[in-house]
Design a protein around this motif. Sequence first.
Motif, PDB file in Angstrom:
ATOM      1  N   TYR A 241       0.824  -1.213   0.000  1.00  0.00           N
ATOM      2  CA  TYR A 241       0.000   0.000   0.000  1.00  0.00           C
ATOM      3  C   TYR A 241       0.861   1.267   0.000  1.00  0.00           C
ATOM      4  CZ  TYR A 241      -3.743   3.214   1.383  1.00  0.00           C
ATOM      5  OH  TYR A 241      -4.639   4.261   1.414  1.00  0.00           O
TER       6      TYR A 241
ATOM      7  N   HIS B  95       1.177   3.903  -2.959  1.00  0.00           N
ATOM      8  CA  HIS B  95       0.732   5.261  -2.641  1.00  0.00           C
ATOM      9  C   HIS B  95       1.821   6.263  -3.013  1.00  0.00           C
ATOM     10  CE1 HIS B  95      -0.583   8.349   0.639  1.00  0.00           C
ATOM     11  NE2 HIS B  95      -0.851   8.771  -0.577  1.00  0.00           N
TER      12      HIS B  95
ATOM     13  N   ARG C 198      -0.174  16.293  -3.140  1.00  0.00           N
ATOM     14  CA  ARG C 198       0.536  16.342  -1.856  1.00  0.00           C
ATOM     15  C   ARG C 198       1.191  17.712  -1.659  1.00  0.00           C
ATOM     16  NH1 ARG C 198       3.552  11.273  -0.321  1.00  0.00           N
ATOM     17  NH2 ARG C 198       1.831  10.883   1.072  1.00  0.00           N
TER      18      ARG C 198
ATOM     19  N   GLY D  30      -3.544   8.388  10.920  1.00  0.00           N
ATOM     20  CA  GLY D  30      -3.326   7.723   9.631  1.00  0.00           C
ATOM     21  C   GLY D  30      -2.156   8.398   8.931  1.00  0.00           C
ATOM     22  N   CYS D  31      -1.058   8.525   9.677  1.00  0.00           N
ATOM     23  CA  CYS D  31       0.091   9.322   9.183  1.00  0.00           C
ATOM     24  C   CYS D  31       0.839   8.625   8.054  1.00  0.00           C
ATOM     25  CB  CYS D  31       1.042   9.638  10.324  1.00  0.00           C
ATOM     26  SG  CYS D  31       1.656   8.163  11.180  1.00  0.00           S
ATOM     27  N   GLY D  32       0.601   7.323   7.858  1.00  0.00           N
ATOM     28  CA  GLY D  32       1.324   6.612   6.813  1.00  0.00           C
ATOM     29  C   GLY D  32       2.822   6.670   7.056  1.00  0.00           C
TER      30      GLY D  32
ATOM     31  N   GLU E 267      -0.914   5.159  13.335  1.00  0.00           N
ATOM     32  CA  GLU E 267      -0.821   4.423  12.074  1.00  0.00           C
ATOM     33  C   GLU E 267      -0.909   2.913  12.369  1.00  0.00           C
ATOM     34  OE1 GLU E 267      -0.767   5.022   8.746  1.00  0.00           O
ATOM     35  OE2 GLU E 267      -0.655   2.836   8.663  1.00  0.00           O
ATOM     36  N   PRO E 268      -1.898   2.229  11.814  1.00  0.00           N
ATOM     37  CA  PRO E 268      -2.041   0.805  12.146  1.00  0.00           C
ATOM     38  C   PRO E 268      -0.981  -0.100  11.526  1.00  0.00           C
ATOM     39  CG  PRO E 268      -3.832   1.536  10.691  1.00  0.00           C
ATOM     40  CD  PRO E 268      -3.038   2.745  11.046  1.00  0.00           C
ATOM     41  N   TRP E 269      -0.362   0.322  10.393  1.00  0.00           N
ATOM     42  CA  TRP E 269       0.624  -0.558   9.751  1.00  0.00           C
ATOM     43  C   TRP E 269       1.999  -0.236  10.298  1.00  0.00           C
ATOM     44  CZ3 TRP E 269      -2.142  -4.222   8.279  1.00  0.00           C
ATOM     45  CH2 TRP E 269      -3.357  -4.015   7.663  1.00  0.00           C
TER      46      TRP E 269
ATOM     47  N   SER F  96      -5.050   1.428  15.173  1.00  0.00           N
ATOM     48  CA  SER F  96      -6.083   2.201  14.476  1.00  0.00           C
ATOM     49  C   SER F  96      -6.490   3.348  15.406  1.00  0.00           C
ATOM     50  CB  SER F  96      -7.286   1.315  14.163  1.00  0.00           C
ATOM     51  OG  SER F  96      -7.886   0.924  15.374  1.00  0.00           O
ATOM     52  N   PHE F  97      -7.159   4.345  14.849  1.00  0.00           N
ATOM     53  CA  PHE F  97      -7.516   5.522  15.649  1.00  0.00           C
ATOM     54  C   PHE F  97      -8.343   5.107  16.863  1.00  0.00           C
ATOM     55  CE2 PHE F  97     -10.484   9.130  16.443  1.00  0.00           C
ATOM     56  CZ  PHE F  97      -9.548   9.966  17.039  1.00  0.00           C
TER      57      PHE F  97
ATOM     58  N   VAL G 126      -5.368  13.176   7.118  1.00  0.00           N
ATOM     59  CA  VAL G 126      -5.170  13.411   5.685  1.00  0.00           C
ATOM     60  C   VAL G 126      -5.437  12.093   4.956  1.00  0.00           C
ATOM     61  CG1 VAL G 126      -3.587  14.126   3.861  1.00  0.00           C
ATOM     62  CG2 VAL G 126      -3.482  15.242   6.096  1.00  0.00           C
ATOM     63  N   HIS G 127      -6.535  12.051   4.252  1.00  0.00           N
ATOM     64  CA  HIS G 127      -6.927  10.851   3.494  1.00  0.00           C
ATOM     65  C   HIS G 127      -6.935   9.591   4.350  1.00  0.00           C
ATOM     66  CE1 HIS G 127      -7.267  12.821  -0.312  1.00  0.00           C
ATOM     67  NE2 HIS G 127      -5.994  13.156  -0.387  1.00  0.00           N
ATOM     68  N   SER G 128      -7.375   9.699   5.576  1.00  0.00           N
ATOM     69  CA  SER G 128      -7.411   8.502   6.417  1.00  0.00           C
ATOM     70  C   SER G 128      -8.776   8.244   7.031  1.00  0.00           C
ATOM     71  CB  SER G 128      -6.347   8.594   7.520  1.00  0.00           C
ATOM     72  OG  SER G 128      -6.510   9.770   8.270  1.00  0.00           O
TER      73      SER G 128
ATOM     74  N   TYR H  18     -11.304   5.173   6.312  1.00  0.00           N
ATOM     75  CA  TYR H  18     -11.155   3.809   6.819  1.00  0.00           C
ATOM     76  C   TYR H  18     -11.867   3.561   8.134  1.00  0.00           C
ATOM     77  CZ  TYR H  18      -7.643   3.988   3.202  1.00  0.00           C
ATOM     78  OH  TYR H  18      -7.021   4.158   1.994  1.00  0.00           O
TER      79      TYR H  18
HETATM   80  C1  LIG Z   1      -3.988   7.237   2.018  1.00  0.00           C
HETATM   81  S1  LIG Z   1      -2.995   6.925   3.422  1.00  0.00           S
HETATM   82  C2  LIG Z   1      -2.600   8.554   3.936  1.00  0.00           C
HETATM   83  C3  LIG Z   1      -1.282   8.638   4.643  1.00  0.00           C
HETATM   84  C4  LIG Z   1      -0.838  10.043   5.019  1.00  0.00           C
HETATM   85  N1  LIG Z   1      -1.789  10.724   5.867  1.00  0.00           N
HETATM   86  C5  LIG Z   1      -0.557  10.855   3.781  1.00  0.00           C
HETATM   87  O1  LIG Z   1      -1.336  11.741   3.456  1.00  0.00           O
HETATM   88  O2  LIG Z   1       0.431  10.561   3.118  1.00  0.00           O
HETATM   89  C6  LIG Z   1      -4.154   6.396   4.657  1.00  0.00           C
HETATM   90  C7  LIG Z   1      -3.486   5.911   5.920  1.00  0.00           C
HETATM   91  O3  LIG Z   1      -4.501   5.676   6.914  1.00  0.00           O
HETATM   92  C8  LIG Z   1      -4.128   4.514   7.625  1.00  0.00           C
HETATM   93  N2  LIG Z   1      -5.318   3.952   8.289  1.00  0.00           N
HETATM   94  C9  LIG Z   1      -6.152   2.997   7.826  1.00  0.00           C
HETATM   95  N3  LIG Z   1      -7.108   2.728   8.728  1.00  0.00           N
HETATM   96  C10 LIG Z   1      -6.879   3.522   9.792  1.00  0.00           C
HETATM   97  C11 LIG Z   1      -7.510   3.692  11.061  1.00  0.00           C
HETATM   98  N4  LIG Z   1      -8.603   2.994  11.399  1.00  0.00           N
HETATM   99  N5  LIG Z   1      -6.996   4.589  11.940  1.00  0.00           N
HETATM  100  C12 LIG Z   1      -5.894   5.315  11.582  1.00  0.00           C
HETATM  101  N6  LIG Z   1      -5.249   5.192  10.392  1.00  0.00           N
HETATM  102  C13 LIG Z   1      -5.735   4.308   9.505  1.00  0.00           C
HETATM  103  C14 LIG Z   1      -3.525   3.623   6.562  1.00  0.00           C
HETATM  104  O4  LIG Z   1      -2.736   2.588   7.137  1.00  0.00           O
HETATM  105  C15 LIG Z   1      -2.740   4.607   5.730  1.00  0.00           C
HETATM  106  O5  LIG Z   1      -1.420   4.743   6.167  1.00  0.00           O
END
Ligand SMILES: C[S@@+](CC[C@H](N)C(=O)[O-])C[C@H]1O[C@@H](n2cnc3c(N)ncnc32)[C@H](O)[C@@H]1O
Length: 286
Positions: free
Chosen positions: A38, A42, A52, A77-79, A106-108, A135-136, A151-153, A156
């Motif tokens: 992922y 991404h 970005r 969801g900082c990635g 960040e869950p991963w 996860s959050f 940001v884009h998180s 989920y």
């Molecule tokens: C599209 S990426 C965005 C990453 C980063 N914010 C950026 O803009 O580059 C989404 C991120 O949300 C994380 N995510 C997924 N489910 C989540 C949850 N329940 N709580 C927090 N983060 C989560 C994913 O693992 C992923 O790293």
Amino acid sequence: MTSLVPTPTSTAAADLLDDLRAVRRGAAALPGLEPDSYARDHAAFELLSDQRGLIADHLAGRMAEMGDGPVSVLSVGCGDGTLDVRLAEGLVRAVPGRPVRYVGIEPWSGSAALFTAELAALEARELTVEVHVASFADAPVDETFDVVVFVHSIYYVADLGVTLRSALDLVRPGGQLWVLNAPRAALNELVDVLAPPLEDHRQWFSADVEAAFVDADITLDAVVTLNALVDLASAGDEVLDFAVQARLTPELRGPVRAYLAEVSVPGADGEPRVPHPVDVFSTTRR
Ligand SMILES: C[S@@+](CC[C@H](N)C(=O)[O-])C[C@H]1O[C@@H](n2cnc3c(N)ncnc32)[C@H](O)[C@@H]1O
């Protein structure tokens, strides 16, 4: 909502989308994106997009208005931290010596480790960094922040209202909650048709986020839309999959590319780009 970018539905694009819907109707869900690939896909997607940079500039501008005192940020969801490192660097450089606390959720674990490494590479003594691999909903956060940002998180999470209320609880009085999310524009019409359901809920788009703010009785500032463009004509198969948030079968790739070509607009260089807007929702905690 004033910010929604109209879905560019030429008749040809609408027909191509209908064809894809017909092919997918009744079929088993496509596989989702694997956690391992992922972050890599991404990153490759972002290289084809100006989004970005637009987000970094916009959020840095907001952070610059926050004064010269200590500042704390929670990025949900900082990635891999590619975006956050730019924001953290801006905060550190803008006011030398000012304490900056930057926390990620960040869950991963692989992405979380990259987030920590990115921010550590700034080598800023006044910057403290922490990441919760969770996860959050499960993150053990017991402090409040000047800024909580998704940001884009938020796509989920299972329950937008619960998430927004919990997030606002983590903002100090006078601080800000920012949620950046995509509207249902042309690209996301495709995601809606192709992406597998997320934890038993469909993909949340901007209209869902706005409705959740309203339902949670949280007063929103004016929504800002950043009108990004992405060059999906140059995308390889894995980046194409990232764009539609599903592992496509070989038979689907042709129709997907045809649809994307149809909804494209000319970029600054005259080459085709897919509109890729993002909405910025913000509120101040009372
Ligand atoms: C599209 S990426 C965005 C990453 C980063 N914010 C950026 O803009 O580059 C989404 C991120 O949300 C994380 N995510 C997924 N489910 C989540 C949850 N329940 N709580 C927090 N983060 C989560 C994913 O693992 C992923 O790293």
